[in-house]
Design a protein around this motif. Sequence first.
Motif, PDB file in Angstrom:
ATOM      1  N   ASP A   9     -30.807  41.966  -4.438  1.00  0.00           N
ATOM      2  CA  ASP A   9     -30.585  42.824  -3.270  1.00  0.00           C
ATOM      3  C   ASP A   9     -31.829  43.653  -2.953  1.00  0.00           C
ATOM      4  OD1 ASP A   9     -28.028  41.884  -2.851  1.00  0.00           O
ATOM      5  OD2 ASP A   9     -27.047  43.505  -3.966  1.00  0.00           O
ATOM      6  N   VAL A  10     -32.518  44.097  -4.002  1.00  0.00           N
ATOM      7  CA  VAL A  10     -33.769  44.844  -3.791  1.00  0.00           C
ATOM      8  C   VAL A  10     -34.798  43.930  -3.125  1.00  0.00           C
ATOM      9  CG1 VAL A  10     -35.732  45.892  -4.965  1.00  0.00           C
ATOM     10  CG2 VAL A  10     -33.412  46.500  -5.647  1.00  0.00           C
ATOM     11  N   ALA A  11     -34.919  42.704  -3.618  1.00  0.00           N
ATOM     12  CA  ALA A  11     -35.863  41.755  -3.012  1.00  0.00           C
ATOM     13  C   ALA A  11     -35.520  41.505  -1.554  1.00  0.00           C
ATOM     14  CB  ALA A  11     -35.847  40.437  -3.797  1.00  0.00           C
ATOM     15  N   LEU A  12     -34.229  41.384  -1.269  1.00  0.00           N
ATOM     16  CA  LEU A  12     -33.787  41.156   0.107  1.00  0.00           C
ATOM     17  C   LEU A  12     -34.106  42.364   0.977  1.00  0.00           C
ATOM     18  CD1 LEU A  12     -32.283  38.866   1.625  1.00  0.00           C
ATOM     19  CD2 LEU A  12     -30.173  40.147   1.257  1.00  0.00           C
ATOM     20  N   ALA A  13     -33.874  43.563   0.433  1.00  0.00           N
ATOM     21  CA  ALA A  13     -34.149  44.778   1.197  1.00  0.00           C
ATOM     22  C   ALA A  13     -35.637  44.924   1.508  1.00  0.00           C
ATOM     23  CB  ALA A  13     -33.664  45.996   0.419  1.00  0.00           C
ATOM     24  N   GLU A  14     -36.485  44.348   0.663  1.00  0.00           N
ATOM     25  CA  GLU A  14     -37.926  44.386   0.906  1.00  0.00           C
ATOM     26  C   GLU A  14     -38.388  43.191   1.733  1.00  0.00           C
ATOM     27  OE1 GLU A  14     -40.353  45.210  -2.468  1.00  0.00           O
ATOM     28  OE2 GLU A  14     -39.097  46.882  -3.134  1.00  0.00           O
ATOM     29  N   GLN A  15     -37.400  42.483   2.303  1.00  0.00           N
ATOM     30  CA  GLN A  15     -37.643  41.369   3.221  1.00  0.00           C
ATOM     31  C   GLN A  15     -38.429  40.227   2.558  1.00  0.00           C
ATOM     32  OE1 GLN A  15     -39.445  43.359   6.630  1.00  0.00           O
ATOM     33  NE2 GLN A  15     -37.427  43.658   7.551  1.00  0.00           N
ATOM     34  N   LEU A  16     -38.162  40.028   1.270  1.00  0.00           N
ATOM     35  CA  LEU A  16     -38.778  38.895   0.582  1.00  0.00           C
ATOM     36  C   LEU A  16     -37.919  37.653   0.778  1.00  0.00           C
ATOM     37  CD1 LEU A  16     -39.802  40.547  -2.831  1.00  0.00           C
ATOM     38  CD2 LEU A  16     -41.110  40.372  -0.718  1.00  0.00           C
ATOM     39  N   ASP A  17     -38.566  36.528   0.977  1.00  0.00           N
ATOM     40  CA  ASP A  17     -37.814  35.283   1.117  1.00  0.00           C
ATOM     41  C   ASP A  17     -38.096  34.324  -0.036  1.00  0.00           C
ATOM     42  OD1 ASP A  17     -40.376  34.544   1.679  1.00  0.00           O
ATOM     43  OD2 ASP A  17     -39.948  33.635   3.624  1.00  0.00           O
TER      44      ASP A  17
ATOM     45  N   LEU B 261     -48.216  33.059 -10.584  1.00  0.00           N
ATOM     46  CA  LEU B 261     -47.879  33.252  -9.164  1.00  0.00           C
ATOM     47  C   LEU B 261     -48.354  34.625  -8.691  1.00  0.00           C
ATOM     48  CD1 LEU B 261     -44.202  31.920  -9.417  1.00  0.00           C
ATOM     49  CD2 LEU B 261     -46.177  30.667  -8.515  1.00  0.00           C
ATOM     50  N   PRO B 262     -49.663  34.879  -8.683  1.00  0.00           N
ATOM     51  CA  PRO B 262     -50.156  36.212  -8.323  1.00  0.00           C
ATOM     52  C   PRO B 262     -49.915  36.573  -6.858  1.00  0.00           C
ATOM     53  CG  PRO B 262     -51.969  34.647  -8.490  1.00  0.00           C
ATOM     54  CD  PRO B 262     -50.750  33.933  -8.990  1.00  0.00           C
ATOM     55  N   GLU B 263     -49.591  35.579  -6.030  1.00  0.00           N
ATOM     56  CA  GLU B 263     -49.368  35.870  -4.616  1.00  0.00           C
ATOM     57  C   GLU B 263     -48.034  36.565  -4.351  1.00  0.00           C
ATOM     58  OE1 GLU B 263     -47.535  31.773  -5.299  1.00  0.00           O
ATOM     59  OE2 GLU B 263     -49.260  32.942  -6.018  1.00  0.00           O
TER      60      GLU B 263
ATOM     61  N   ALA C 117     -40.375  40.384  -6.494  1.00  0.00           N
ATOM     62  CA  ALA C 117     -39.933  38.989  -6.440  1.00  0.00           C
ATOM     63  C   ALA C 117     -39.637  38.426  -7.821  1.00  0.00           C
ATOM     64  CB  ALA C 117     -40.999  38.130  -5.755  1.00  0.00           C
ATOM     65  N   PHE C 118     -40.106  39.087  -8.877  1.00  0.00           N
ATOM     66  CA  PHE C 118     -39.931  38.575 -10.233  1.00  0.00           C
ATOM     67  C   PHE C 118     -38.682  39.192 -10.847  1.00  0.00           C
ATOM     68  CE2 PHE C 118     -44.365  38.026  -9.224  1.00  0.00           C
ATOM     69  CZ  PHE C 118     -44.615  36.735  -9.687  1.00  0.00           C
ATOM     70  N   ILE C 119     -37.748  38.346 -11.259  1.00  0.00           N
ATOM     71  CA  ILE C 119     -36.439  38.808 -11.714  1.00  0.00           C
ATOM     72  C   ILE C 119     -36.096  38.133 -13.042  1.00  0.00           C
ATOM     73  CG2 ILE C 119     -33.968  38.900 -11.171  1.00  0.00           C
ATOM     74  CD1 ILE C 119     -34.770  38.821  -8.202  1.00  0.00           C
ATOM     75  N   GLN C 120     -35.724  38.943 -14.022  1.00  0.00           N
ATOM     76  CA  GLN C 120     -35.279  38.417 -15.301  1.00  0.00           C
ATOM     77  C   GLN C 120     -33.776  38.129 -15.235  1.00  0.00           C
ATOM     78  OE1 GLN C 120     -36.570  40.929 -18.597  1.00  0.00           O
ATOM     79  NE2 GLN C 120     -38.408  41.519 -17.448  1.00  0.00           N
ATOM     80  N   VAL C 121     -33.397  36.907 -15.597  1.00  0.00           N
ATOM     81  CA  VAL C 121     -31.997  36.496 -15.424  1.00  0.00           C
ATOM     82  C   VAL C 121     -31.309  36.174 -16.738  1.00  0.00           C
ATOM     83  CG1 VAL C 121     -32.541  35.628 -13.129  1.00  0.00           C
ATOM     84  CG2 VAL C 121     -32.534  34.039 -15.056  1.00  0.00           C
TER      85      VAL C 121
ATOM     86  N   ARG D 170     -28.145  34.630  -0.661  1.00  0.00           N
ATOM     87  CA  ARG D 170     -28.846  35.692   0.053  1.00  0.00           C
ATOM     88  C   ARG D 170     -29.912  35.139   1.004  1.00  0.00           C
ATOM     89  NH1 ARG D 170     -26.512  37.614  -4.186  1.00  0.00           N
ATOM     90  NH2 ARG D 170     -25.964  39.816  -4.415  1.00  0.00           N
ATOM     91  N   GLY D 171     -29.954  33.819   1.128  1.00  0.00           N
ATOM     92  CA  GLY D 171     -30.826  33.201   2.117  1.00  0.00           C
ATOM     93  C   GLY D 171     -32.274  33.083   1.725  1.00  0.00           C
ATOM     94  N   MET D 172     -32.569  33.134   0.415  1.00  0.00           N
ATOM     95  CA  MET D 172     -33.952  32.963  -0.014  1.00  0.00           C
ATOM     96  C   MET D 172     -34.429  31.560   0.361  1.00  0.00           C
ATOM     97  SD  MET D 172     -34.911  35.776  -1.361  1.00  0.00           S
ATOM     98  CE  MET D 172     -34.131  37.324  -1.866  1.00  0.00           C
ATOM     99  N   SER D 173     -35.626  31.465   0.892  1.00  0.00           N
ATOM    100  CA  SER D 173     -36.131  30.156   1.312  1.00  0.00           C
ATOM    101  C   SER D 173     -36.932  29.458   0.228  1.00  0.00           C
ATOM    102  CB  SER D 173     -37.003  30.305   2.567  1.00  0.00           C
ATOM    103  OG  SER D 173     -38.140  31.106   2.280  1.00  0.00           O
ATOM    104  N   ARG D 174     -37.340  30.219  -0.816  1.00  0.00           N
ATOM    105  CA  ARG D 174     -38.093  29.614  -1.905  1.00  0.00           C
ATOM    106  C   ARG D 174     -37.637  30.215  -3.225  1.00  0.00           C
ATOM    107  NH1 ARG D 174     -44.320  30.754  -3.684  1.00  0.00           N
ATOM    108  NH2 ARG D 174     -44.495  29.146  -5.298  1.00  0.00           N
ATOM    109  N   LEU D 175     -37.298  29.345  -4.178  1.00  0.00           N
ATOM    110  CA  LEU D 175     -36.910  29.776  -5.518  1.00  0.00           C
ATOM    111  C   LEU D 175     -37.833  29.111  -6.531  1.00  0.00           C
ATOM    112  CD1 LEU D 175     -33.007  29.380  -5.428  1.00  0.00           C
ATOM    113  CD2 LEU D 175     -34.351  31.391  -4.852  1.00  0.00           C
ATOM    114  N   VAL D 176     -38.312  29.896  -7.485  1.00  0.00           N
ATOM    115  CA  VAL D 176     -39.106  29.362  -8.589  1.00  0.00           C
ATOM    116  C   VAL D 176     -38.406  29.770  -9.879  1.00  0.00           C
ATOM    117  CG1 VAL D 176     -41.335  29.339  -9.759  1.00  0.00           C
ATOM    118  CG2 VAL D 176     -41.234  29.629  -7.262  1.00  0.00           C
ATOM    119  N   TRP D 177     -38.178  28.806 -10.736  1.00  0.00           N
ATOM    120  CA  TRP D 177     -37.677  29.130 -12.078  1.00  0.00           C
ATOM    121  C   TRP D 177     -38.768  28.759 -13.062  1.00  0.00           C
ATOM    122  CZ3 TRP D 177     -36.839  28.209 -17.075  1.00  0.00           C
ATOM    123  CH2 TRP D 177     -35.885  29.001 -17.732  1.00  0.00           C
TER     124      TRP D 177
END
Length: 379
Positions: free
Chosen positions: A204-212, A230-232, A237-241, A255-262
């Motif tokens: 939700d924090v990532a979404l609020a900061e308009q990250l996709d 991924l320094p860009e 954007a970095f989340i521990q799960v 939440r509509g993220m357009s790119r996911l990296v695991w």
Amino acid sequence: MNRRGKVRIGFTTGSAAVAAAKAGLLFLAAGKRNHRIGIPCPDGHVRLIIPVEHLEPEPDGSAGPAVRVTVRKRAGDDPDATHNAAIVVRVRMEAAAYPEVVIQGGKGVGTVTRPGLPVPVGEAAINPGPRRQMQRALLETLERLDLTARVHVLVEVPEGLVLAEKTLNPRLGILGGISILGTRGTVKAFSHAAWKDTIRQCLDVALAEQLDAVALSTGGRGQRFLEAVLPELPGAAFIQVGDHPGFALRQASQRGMSRLVWGGFWGKLVKMAQGRPQTHARLFPVDLNALAELALRVGVERDLAASIAEANTARHALDLLRASSCCEQAVRRVLEAACRHCRCWARGTMDLELILLDYDGCVIQRVQCPKGIGNSRKP
């Protein structure tokens, strides 16, 4: 929890040993009896204050004065098998040409007897994190006291042999006691529900900061490695799960993220490839027989595949696999199988990438997951 409803954070067996060692060094070097000791965490960014239970000087021997210090390991609101265990450290100091810390395991500290662990076979099961933490704490103490000495540290756990039976150590080939652990230095109480709530909040924090785009990892070390790859991406954007890759992928997709990296390590990715959306070690061990069958299908020698099936850990299996010319192909097959399951869990058409890291943070392989795939077959 305490009476205000806040979760109490504990400290690891590694931190307990480090605090005891530093208390012993301060006594030998300066005659100080400290009831509370400040130490750095393994990565040095956070410091802990840990109480000392007991300090007892030993009679002077031929090797010089020594002291035994006891600290009780505290797990906060996440008590485990070692909660309240006495961690006893014997400290001895001698003259030397340069500052040095020598760490050994004694009674109640296990010995590694099988490969596939971060400690070599034959050594005391004191993990790299606590060893770094011990080195940092004692060397900075010597520097502050303007001393050049060699500090000998012997870590013991009087109840370690009994406590080890309540852990995974016997199954992993760690015999004679417990492991001295602590990647982070602290112990956080995280139930499955708490982890999931944390994942939702971070997304939700990532979404609020308009990250996709978000980059998911299991824990702190994996996140640090992934940040370097991924320094860009911004910090949010970095989340521990934790052990919840399936849940995290689905929540990110919703939440509509357009790119996911695991990004993470071999053991977790193998479990994901075997259809495990929840990867807790106790609940879902790696199916090494299935991994060995995959190895055979890509051309790995039969004897080597049999060794993989009997490996001590997934990490050990990867070490064995590296002896084959088919290793790269086998690893890619694992990542491709993990991709299929990740697509099922995410239930979306976003860009999805898996990055396999080694235990030093280098990228072994990274795979873009094709859209439109997804099934429940094991690799």
